[in-house]
Write a protein that holds these residues in place. Structure first.
Motif, mmCIF file in Angstrom:
data_model
loop_
_atom_site.group_PDB
_atom_site.id
_atom_site.type_symbol
_atom_site.label_atom_id
_atom_site.label_comp_id
_atom_site.label_asym_id
_atom_site.label_seq_id
_atom_site.Cartn_x
_atom_site.Cartn_y
_atom_site.Cartn_z
ATOM 1 N N ALA A 393 0.832 -1.201 0.000
ATOM 2 C CA ALA A 393 0.000 0.000 0.000
ATOM 3 C C ALA A 393 0.867 1.251 0.000
ATOM 4 O O ALA A 393 0.565 2.232 -0.701
ATOM 5 C CB ALA A 393 -0.932 -0.015 1.211
ATOM 6 N N ALA A 394 1.938 1.241 0.785
ATOM 7 C CA ALA A 394 2.836 2.398 0.820
ATOM 8 C C ALA A 394 3.496 2.623 -0.538
ATOM 9 O O ALA A 394 3.658 3.768 -0.981
ATOM 10 C CB ALA A 394 3.899 2.202 1.901
ATOM 11 N N ALA A 426 8.161 1.643 10.860
ATOM 12 C CA ALA A 426 9.412 2.378 11.056
ATOM 13 C C ALA A 426 10.249 2.375 9.784
ATOM 14 O O ALA A 426 10.901 3.380 9.455
ATOM 15 C CB ALA A 426 10.193 1.762 12.218
ATOM 16 N N TYR A 427 10.229 1.265 9.050
ATOM 17 C CA TYR A 427 10.987 1.197 7.805
ATOM 18 C C TYR A 427 10.380 2.119 6.753
ATOM 19 O O TYR A 427 11.102 2.809 6.013
ATOM 20 C CB TYR A 427 11.042 -0.243 7.298
ATOM 21 N N ILE A 428 9.060 2.171 6.679
ATOM 22 C CA ILE A 428 8.400 3.081 5.751
ATOM 23 C C ILE A 428 8.800 4.522 6.051
ATOM 24 O O ILE A 428 9.129 5.305 5.150
ATOM 25 C CB ILE A 428 6.869 2.913 5.813
ATOM 26 N N GLU A 429 8.802 4.867 7.335
ATOM 27 C CA GLU A 429 9.173 6.232 7.717
ATOM 28 C C GLU A 429 10.644 6.514 7.419
ATOM 29 O O GLU A 429 11.000 7.615 6.964
ATOM 30 C CB GLU A 429 8.889 6.460 9.195
ATOM 31 N N LEU A 440 0.184 5.735 4.629
ATOM 32 C CA LEU A 440 -0.903 4.785 4.404
ATOM 33 C C LEU A 440 -2.259 5.478 4.381
ATOM 34 O O LEU A 440 -3.205 4.979 3.748
ATOM 35 C CB LEU A 440 -0.869 3.701 5.478
ATOM 36 N N GLY A 441 -2.363 6.622 5.047
ATOM 37 C CA GLY A 441 -3.614 7.364 5.032
ATOM 38 C C GLY A 441 -3.957 7.919 3.670
ATOM 39 O O GLY A 441 -5.117 8.266 3.395
ATOM 40 N N ARG A 442 -2.972 7.986 2.769
ATOM 41 C CA ARG A 442 -3.212 8.476 1.414
ATOM 42 C C ARG A 442 -3.584 7.376 0.432
ATOM 43 O O ARG A 442 -3.851 7.642 -0.749
ATOM 44 C CB ARG A 442 -1.963 9.213 0.908
ATOM 45 N N PHE A 443 -3.574 6.135 0.900
ATOM 46 C CA PHE A 443 -3.827 5.024 -0.025
ATOM 47 C C PHE A 443 -5.287 4.988 -0.464
ATOM 48 O O PHE A 443 -6.214 5.106 0.350
ATOM 49 C CB PHE A 443 -3.469 3.687 0.634
ATOM 50 N N GLN A 444 -5.491 4.803 -1.758
ATOM 51 C CA GLN A 444 -6.806 4.570 -2.337
ATOM 52 C C GLN A 444 -6.712 3.376 -3.283
ATOM 53 O O GLN A 444 -5.735 3.278 -4.042
ATOM 54 C CB GLN A 444 -7.276 5.794 -3.131
ATOM 55 N N PRO A 445 -7.685 2.461 -3.254
ATOM 56 C CA PRO A 445 -7.649 1.353 -4.217
ATOM 57 C C PRO A 445 -7.578 1.872 -5.647
ATOM 58 O O PRO A 445 -8.142 2.919 -5.976
ATOM 59 C CB PRO A 445 -8.968 0.616 -3.954
ATOM 60 N N ALA A 446 -6.877 1.119 -6.500
ATOM 61 C CA ALA A 446 -6.656 1.568 -7.876
ATOM 62 C C ALA A 446 -7.957 1.745 -8.634
ATOM 63 O O ALA A 446 -8.098 2.634 -9.477
ATOM 64 C CB ALA A 446 -5.751 0.572 -8.602
ATOM 65 N N GLY A 447 -8.937 0.891 -8.359
ATOM 66 C CA GLY A 447 -10.226 0.972 -9.057
ATOM 67 C C GLY A 447 -10.207 0.227 -10.374
ATOM 68 O O GLY A 447 -10.932 -0.745 -10.559
#
Length: 461
Positions: A393-394, A426-429, A440-447
């Protein structure tokens, strides 16, 4: 190619059993290090090149290429079409199209080279420079005599029951059966320019394409260098046990049937890439341009003993058999070979059990443990389900993390310390400089994924 120390000066001898890519690379390296080297194979050189399939796509990235360079060997980066990134699409069991991202390889490229070509060219150099090539089937019984006659013996083939000399490591071997059924076929008909797979990436044919179906398996297309056809493309598919894909893969019995199965698979499941697939053609002159089977991921001990008590070292797939989904088998084998050659070249004592075991432990720590863990991540191992969900997702919303995620195929070590959702965050950050929650709060399914408009195939269809 690397220079040769005359074999007549050698005071030490080595035997390598298995003339695949890893075995012949080790043989060439030890020869250059001043050893008298004998390489054993159950097939002669023409048969090794023309009468067997390639052992997978053998995709290699920067670290493995550095190992080849350290041995003075051709990395094929000037001859093979280059991979400059990986384009990923993920769908759920209901065919909802969820995740799309395109990760660029940062500071390295990948090349997938026909193992028959690489082994053949290195075997030619080995023989020309004084190496001894013996065509015979090595059994556990004859291996005892070989090990007795040489200072160092490496086993780079599991045939003839030789892998049974090396105990399965119970703590590192986590699967009791293959996790996927495999199908691969090499084809021509596509270039590698930006107009190919342009719907996936601005890099087009410079990026390989990876599609994941949670209930079926995974499909991959990537640039390839075939031994005869030259620049080409390879398909590699992984089917989950009991899936529709597994039934389809099992029906393959020729290159033509494998190609037909792949085309129908993309028509029924992965239509976003179908036009490019329709443009591909089987390599008619190579009846072995396809392969099916299954690999149980197994980690064996690095040292075994023959019936007479002589220590022998495992190498390549004999040491560690990876599921090929993350491309770690060929890479790890080359890295292990280079590390063994470098250590043997400066060692003055006996190549006894302690020396072999120490070198193997170093290899596990430097590469194999991390490579096996990354393979489990890409296999969607349930133990890493939550971590994988975060990572993919990230990658879909943050290009820097997309590059870091696909970079684990090149350098898997960063994943060793990721053993929880918190560690994943922590690795993502660390990679993005932004908190995982924000990313992750910005994730949207591709559709709906973008579909190919590859004109040559659309016209032909």
């Amino acid at each position: 190619m690397t220079s040769q120390n005359p074999a007549s000066r050698s005071t030490r001898s080595a035997a390598i059993v298995g003339a695949g890519q890893t075995g012949v690379t080790a043989a060439l390296g030890l020869l250059d290090a001043g050893f008298e080297v004998t390489l054993y194979s159950d097939r002669d050189q023409p048969a090794l090149r023309n009468d067997v399939p390639a052992t997978g796509t053998a995709l290699e990235f920067g670290v493995a290429q550095q190992a080849e360079l350290a041995l003075g060997l051709d990395t094929y980066t000037a001859r093979a079409p280059r991979h400059t990134g990986l384009s990923v699409r993920i769908a759920d069991p209901e065919r909802n199209e969820l995740i799309a991202f395109d990760g660029d390889f940062d500071g390295y490229v990948g090349v997938a080279v026909d193992t028959r070509l690489k082994a053949d060219e290195r075997l030619t150099a080995f023989r020309e420079r004084g190496g001894r090539f013996v065509v015979e089937q090595v059994t556990p019984e004859t291996l005892d005599g070989i090990a007795a006659a040489h200072d160092l013996t490496l086993v780079a083939t599991g045939r003839g029951g030789l892998s049974d000399l090396f105990a399965v490591g119970t703590t590192r071997t986590v699967y009791d059966a293959p996790q996927r059924s495999l199908l691969t076929v090499t084809v021509t008909g596509l270039d590698h320019d930006p107009g190919v797979f342009a719907h996936r990436s601005p890099a087009g044919g410079g990026h390989s394409g990876f599609s994941i179906f949670a209930d079926q398996g995974e499909g991959w297309w990537g640039p390839y260098l075939h031994k005869d056809a030259g620049p080409s493309w390879a398909f590699l598919g992984w089917a989950r046990p009991g899936s529709d894909w597994e039934k389809r893969f099992g029906a393959a019995d020729s290159a033509a049937s494998a190609h037909r199965i792949v085309t129908e698979l993309y028509r029924d499941y992965i239509d976003w890439d179908l036009p490019e697939v329709l443009a591909t053609r089987v390599i008619e002159d190579d009846p072995h341009s396809w392969l099916k089977g299954a690999v149980r991921p197994v980690v064996r001990e690095g040292v075994g003993r023959t019936a007479g008590g002589h220590p022998v070292a495992s190498l390549g797939d004999t040491s560690v058999a990876y599921d090929p989904i993350a491309g770690q088998g060929a890479q790890s084998g080359l890295i292990q070979a280079q590390r063994l050659v470098a250590a043997a070249a400066v060692h003055d004592g006996a190549f006894d059990e302690n020396w072999i075991a120490a070198r193997y432990a170093e290899f596990l720590a430097a590469r194999s443990d991390a490579a096996a863990k990354v393979t489990r991540l890409f296999l969607s191992d349930p133990e890493f389900a939550d971590i994988g969900g975060q990572f993919f997702a990230a990658a879909a919303v943050e290009p820097r993390f997309a590059s870091a995620l696909v970079g684990l195929l090149h350098h898997p070590q960063p994943f060793l310390g990721v053993d929880s959702v918190e560690a994943a965050g922590a690795y993502i950050e660390k990679v993005t400089g932004v908190s995982a929650a924000d990313v992750l709060g910005r994730f949207q399914p591709a559709g709906r994924f973008e579909r190919s408009a590859f004109a040559p195939a659309l016209t032909r269809a």
